[in-house]
Design an enzyme around this catalytic site. Structure first.
Site, PDB file in Angstrom:
ATOM      1  N   GLY A  48       2.625   2.126  10.614  1.00  0.00           N
ATOM      2  CA  GLY A  48       3.517   3.265  10.403  1.00  0.00           C
ATOM      3  C   GLY A  48       4.240   3.715  11.666  1.00  0.00           C
ATOM      4  O   GLY A  48       4.837   4.786  11.688  1.00  0.00           O
ATOM      5  N   ASN A  72       0.866  -1.181   0.000  1.00  0.00           N
ATOM      6  CA  ASN A  72       0.000   0.000   0.000  1.00  0.00           C
ATOM      7  C   ASN A  72       0.903   1.231   0.000  1.00  0.00           C
ATOM      8  O   ASN A  72       1.504   1.559   1.021  1.00  0.00           O
ATOM      9  CB  ASN A  72      -0.890  -0.039   1.256  1.00  0.00           C
ATOM     10  N   SER A  82       3.727  -2.277  10.212  1.00  0.00           N
ATOM     11  CA  SER A  82       5.194  -2.244  10.309  1.00  0.00           C
ATOM     12  C   SER A  82       5.845  -3.578   9.938  1.00  0.00           C
ATOM     13  O   SER A  82       6.818  -4.003  10.576  1.00  0.00           O
ATOM     14  CB  SER A  82       5.629  -1.779  11.701  1.00  0.00           C
ATOM     15  N   GLU A 138      -5.035  -5.289  10.761  1.00  0.00           N
ATOM     16  CA  GLU A 138      -4.021  -4.258  10.954  1.00  0.00           C
ATOM     17  C   GLU A 138      -4.280  -3.519  12.265  1.00  0.00           C
ATOM     18  O   GLU A 138      -5.096  -2.593  12.306  1.00  0.00           O
ATOM     19  CB  GLU A 138      -4.065  -3.251   9.807  1.00  0.00           C
ATOM     20  N   HIS A 160      -9.429   0.727   5.194  1.00  0.00           N
ATOM     21  CA  HIS A 160      -8.121   0.951   5.828  1.00  0.00           C
ATOM     22  C   HIS A 160      -8.304   1.883   7.021  1.00  0.00           C
ATOM     23  O   HIS A 160      -9.154   2.768   7.004  1.00  0.00           O
ATOM     24  CB  HIS A 160      -7.146   1.567   4.818  1.00  0.00           C
TER      25      HIS A 160
END
Ligand code: PEP
Length: 251
Positions: free
Chosen positions: A173, A9, A213, A167, A95
């Site tokens: 991130g 992504n 990550s 996620e 997302h």
């Protein structure tokens, strides 16, 4: 046996030249890799070119979002039919950045999922809890309500085109990865939920990616868990060598 699926992504990153370079570098690195599905999800404006550049390669192209209508007065939006038209294979929906920055609800996400499937595209449906939800012991109830809402009304046939991406928002991130055990625990919960609500065959076949990550250094252990069938990769997908190393770990 579920075929691993690694998707990158790119979020709102790269110039056109950088997108071209990234795909150009990635293609030879993953060319020989088999028994794995590989995809990149560039920003909308580079999708058409990315489809062209990936051409006959083993890399699919997906979009990061779409709207829940086919056409009309929806300034700034993109219909799934348009994504199909230019050669996209799937769309990432739900997302956490869409949920938490743009206020997307499970109801909206469910409409988008249905519209995307109707346009003959596959879906990666993202679910995952915030840090405060995990700390309050609400991980399973949050994930359960996102699955219930996002997959509402979907049949077994529909489910064949869905990949779930777990996620944890606190791991996206941030450099903080869920441990393989933490991730596996939620993946197993998702598969149990799928068995109870969509049937044992769907649960057995449905691919569940982990995202948050993921990097070459942790990919092997995460992907080695029995219910982790791939990865949705943000930051590490912006470098051809690190993304290719994650794909290699899946193989
Ligand atoms: C993502 O954007 O879906 C993601 C998992 O990002 P990162 O790999 O950078 O945490």
């Amino acid at each position: 046996m579920r075929k691993p699926f690694i998707a990158g992504n790119w979020k709102m990153h790269t110039s056109e030249a950088e997108a071209e370079k990234l795909i150009g570098e990635l293609k030879p690195l993953v060319k020989q890799l088999q028994n794995v599905d590989i995809a990149v999800c560039p920003p909308y404006v580079y999708l058409h070119k990315s489809v062209y550049l990936t051409g006959e390669s083993n890399i699919f192209v997906g979009a990061q979002n779409c709207y829940m209508e086919s056409k009309g007065a929806f300034t700034g939006e993109i219909a799934p039919e348009m994504l199909k038209d230019i050669g996209c294979k799937f769309v990432i929906l739900g997302h956490s950045e869409r949920r938490h920055i743009f206020g997307e609800t499970d109801e909206m996400i469910n409409l988008k999922v249905k519209k995307t499937l109707a346009a003959d595209l596959d879906v990666i449906l993202c679910v995952g809890e915030l840090l405060e939800e995990r700390e309050a012991g609400h991980t399973e109830s949050v994930v359960e309500s996102q699955l219930t809402g996002g997959l509402k009304d979907l049949t077994g046939t529909d489910m064949a085109r869905i990949t779930i991406a777990y996620e944890p928002v606190w791991a996206i991130g941030t450099g903080k990865t869920a441990t393989p055990d933490q991730a596996q625990e939620v993946h197993a919960f998702i598969r149990k939920w799928l068995a109870a609500h969509k049937g044992a065959a769907v649960a057995e076949a449905c691919r569940i990616q982990y995202g948050g990550s993921v990097k070459p250094e942790n990919a092997g252990e995460l992907l080695g868990q029995s219910d982790i069938d791939g990865a949705l990769v943000g930051g590490a997908s912006l470098k051809a060598d690190s993304f290719a190393a994650i794909v290699q770990a899946a193989v």
